[in-house]
Design a protein around this motif. Structure first.
Motif, PDB file in Angstrom:
ATOM      1  N   LEU A 258      -3.450   0.911  -4.825  1.00 45.26           N
ATOM      2  CA  LEU A 258      -2.075   1.409  -4.832  1.00 45.26           C
ATOM      3  C   LEU A 258      -2.006   2.866  -5.297  1.00 45.26           C
ATOM      4  O   LEU A 258      -0.923   3.423  -5.445  1.00 45.26           O
ATOM      5  CB  LEU A 258      -1.201   0.524  -5.724  1.00 45.26           C
ATOM      6  CG  LEU A 258      -1.026  -0.918  -5.230  1.00 45.26           C
ATOM      7  CD1 LEU A 258      -0.372  -1.778  -6.293  1.00 45.26           C
ATOM      8  CD2 LEU A 258      -0.237  -0.947  -3.930  1.00 45.26           C
ATOM      9  N   ALA A 259      -3.166   3.499  -5.498  1.00 45.87           N
ATOM     10  CA  ALA A 259      -3.213   4.872  -6.009  1.00 45.87           C
ATOM     11  C   ALA A 259      -2.477   5.858  -5.108  1.00 45.87           C
ATOM     12  O   ALA A 259      -1.969   6.870  -5.591  1.00 45.87           O
ATOM     13  CB  ALA A 259      -4.670   5.310  -6.203  1.00 45.87           C
ATOM     14  N   ALA A 260      -2.383   5.577  -3.820  1.00 48.35           N
ATOM     15  CA  ALA A 260      -1.682   6.476  -2.900  1.00 48.35           C
ATOM     16  C   ALA A 260      -0.206   6.611  -3.246  1.00 48.35           C
ATOM     17  O   ALA A 260       0.454   7.544  -2.798  1.00 48.35           O
ATOM     18  CB  ALA A 260      -1.838   5.979  -1.467  1.00 48.35           C
ATOM     19  N   LEU A 261       0.301   5.707  -4.067  1.00 47.17           N
ATOM     20  CA  LEU A 261       1.715   5.765  -4.462  1.00 47.17           C
ATOM     21  C   LEU A 261       1.928   6.552  -5.747  1.00 47.17           C
ATOM     22  O   LEU A 261       3.069   6.774  -6.149  1.00 47.17           O
ATOM     23  CB  LEU A 261       2.266   4.343  -4.622  1.00 47.17           C
ATOM     24  CG  LEU A 261       2.177   3.450  -3.383  1.00 47.17           C
ATOM     25  CD1 LEU A 261       2.668   2.053  -3.705  1.00 47.17           C
ATOM     26  CD2 LEU A 261       2.951   4.051  -2.227  1.00 47.17           C
ATOM     27  N   ASP A 262       0.843   6.982  -6.385  1.00 46.14           N
ATOM     28  CA  ASP A 262       0.962   7.669  -7.671  1.00 46.14           C
ATOM     29  C   ASP A 262       1.813   8.933  -7.604  1.00 46.14           C
ATOM     30  O   ASP A 262       2.501   9.264  -8.560  1.00 46.14           O
ATOM     31  CB  ASP A 262      -0.421   8.007  -8.248  1.00 46.14           C
ATOM     32  CG  ASP A 262      -1.163   6.772  -8.722  1.00 46.14           C
ATOM     33  OD1 ASP A 262      -0.556   5.672  -8.775  1.00 46.14           O
ATOM     34  OD2 ASP A 262      -2.366   6.891  -9.021  1.00 46.14           O
TER      35      ASP A 262
ATOM     36  N   GLU B 162       9.601   6.847  -1.477  1.00 50.00           N
ATOM     37  CA  GLU B 162       9.704   6.593  -0.039  1.00 50.00           C
ATOM     38  C   GLU B 162       8.558   5.722   0.461  1.00 50.00           C
ATOM     39  O   GLU B 162       8.787   4.769   1.215  1.00 50.00           O
ATOM     40  CB  GLU B 162       9.733   7.908   0.737  1.00 50.00           C
ATOM     41  CG  GLU B 162      11.039   8.651   0.600  1.00 50.00           C
ATOM     42  CD  GLU B 162      11.045   9.961   1.362  1.00 50.00           C
ATOM     43  OE1 GLU B 162      10.406  10.032   2.431  1.00 50.00           O
ATOM     44  OE2 GLU B 162      11.690  10.910   0.885  1.00 50.00           O
ATOM     45  N   ARG B 163       7.338   6.059   0.083  1.00 53.71           N
ATOM     46  CA  ARG B 163       6.187   5.263   0.530  1.00 53.71           C
ATOM     47  C   ARG B 163       6.219   3.866  -0.083  1.00 53.71           C
ATOM     48  O   ARG B 163       5.900   2.874   0.580  1.00 53.71           O
ATOM     49  CB  ARG B 163       4.877   5.977   0.217  1.00 53.71           C
ATOM     50  CG  ARG B 163       4.655   7.205   1.102  1.00 53.71           C
ATOM     51  CD  ARG B 163       3.271   7.784   0.906  1.00 53.71           C
ATOM     52  NE  ARG B 163       2.970   8.027  -0.485  1.00 53.71           N
ATOM     53  CZ  ARG B 163       2.811   9.230  -1.038  1.00 53.71           C
ATOM     54  NH1 ARG B 163       2.882  10.304  -0.313  1.00 53.71           N
ATOM     55  NH2 ARG B 163       2.536   9.345  -2.306  1.00 53.71           N
ATOM     56  N   LEU B 164       6.606   3.781  -1.361  1.00 53.35           N
ATOM     57  CA  LEU B 164       6.718   2.475  -2.012  1.00 53.35           C
ATOM     58  C   LEU B 164       7.757   1.623  -1.293  1.00 53.35           C
ATOM     59  O   LEU B 164       7.505   0.454  -0.984  1.00 53.35           O
ATOM     60  CB  LEU B 164       7.081   2.617  -3.484  1.00 53.35           C
ATOM     61  CG  LEU B 164       7.387   1.305  -4.223  1.00 53.35           C
ATOM     62  CD1 LEU B 164       6.189   0.365  -4.213  1.00 53.35           C
ATOM     63  CD2 LEU B 164       7.843   1.595  -5.643  1.00 53.35           C
TER      64      LEU B 164
END
Length: 186
Positions: free
Chosen positions: A50-54, A60-62
């Motif tokens: 889930l690091a791409a959401l950091d 928006e991505r979440l």
């Protein structure tokens, strides 16, 4: 079919569902990375970090990730089926995904994004679902039908998976040209 779209699992059902989850998935809750993943990920599974959401300060991505997973789960359960929504050591639910999340409907009882505890969505027969691991910061989708409808979009949001069928995925390295080592005195 259940009478209300979202029902808190009664104590006996709560214990039965959790006991089966512990057994079927060899669930080992732990904050210790040596003990991760916390479940025996099924053969038909993909797990992403889930690091791409950091750096997703606007969420928006979440929000897109949550919508994709919810839509995938809804499509797999069919028009009148129900799912379990399990929040480790907290209230858990049985709900009808077709009757939640829309205008004038109750919200989904939990989010597939693990915000503080393990968050699990399961088909009544446990053959597909999602497993969010808060300490590893990962999301596992399992079951061929769920992967077929959601994995591509989840990958677009989160990037390449970290595991497939419970096995680590090799990380692609940069494609820089190979340089011969230089040795002193040569």
């Amino acid at each position: 079919m259940i009478e209300d779209p979202v029902v808190v699992l009664p104590e006996a059902d709560y214990r039965s569902v959790w006991d089966r989850f512990y057994e079927d998935f060899s669930f080992r809750p732990s904050t210790n990375p040596i003990k991760w993943p916390a479940i025996q990920e099924p053969v038909a599974s993909v797990t992403w970090s889930l690091a791409a959401l950091d750096d997703d300060s606007s969420y928006e991505r979440l929000d897109h990730l949550v919508a994709v997973v919810e839509q995938g789960l809804s499509s797999c359960v069919g028009p009148s089926g129900t799912l379990f929504a399990l929040d480790w050591q907290h209230t858990s639910y049985r709900f009808a995904p077709q009757e939640v999340g829309g205008p004038g409907q109750p919200a989904w009882p939990l989010s597939p994004y693990p915000d503080g505890d393990y968050c699990i969505f399961l088909a009544e027969d446990f053959h597909f679902g999602s497993f969010g691991h808060p300490w590893e910061g990962s999301l596992c989708l399992f079951g061929e039908e769920l992967l077929d409808v959601a994995a591509t979009e989840v990958g677009k949001v989160l990037g390449p998976p970290i595991r497939r069928s419970g096995r680590a995925v090799a990380v692609a390295h940069s494609r820089e040209p190979f340089a011969e080592p230089t040795w002193p005195g040569c």
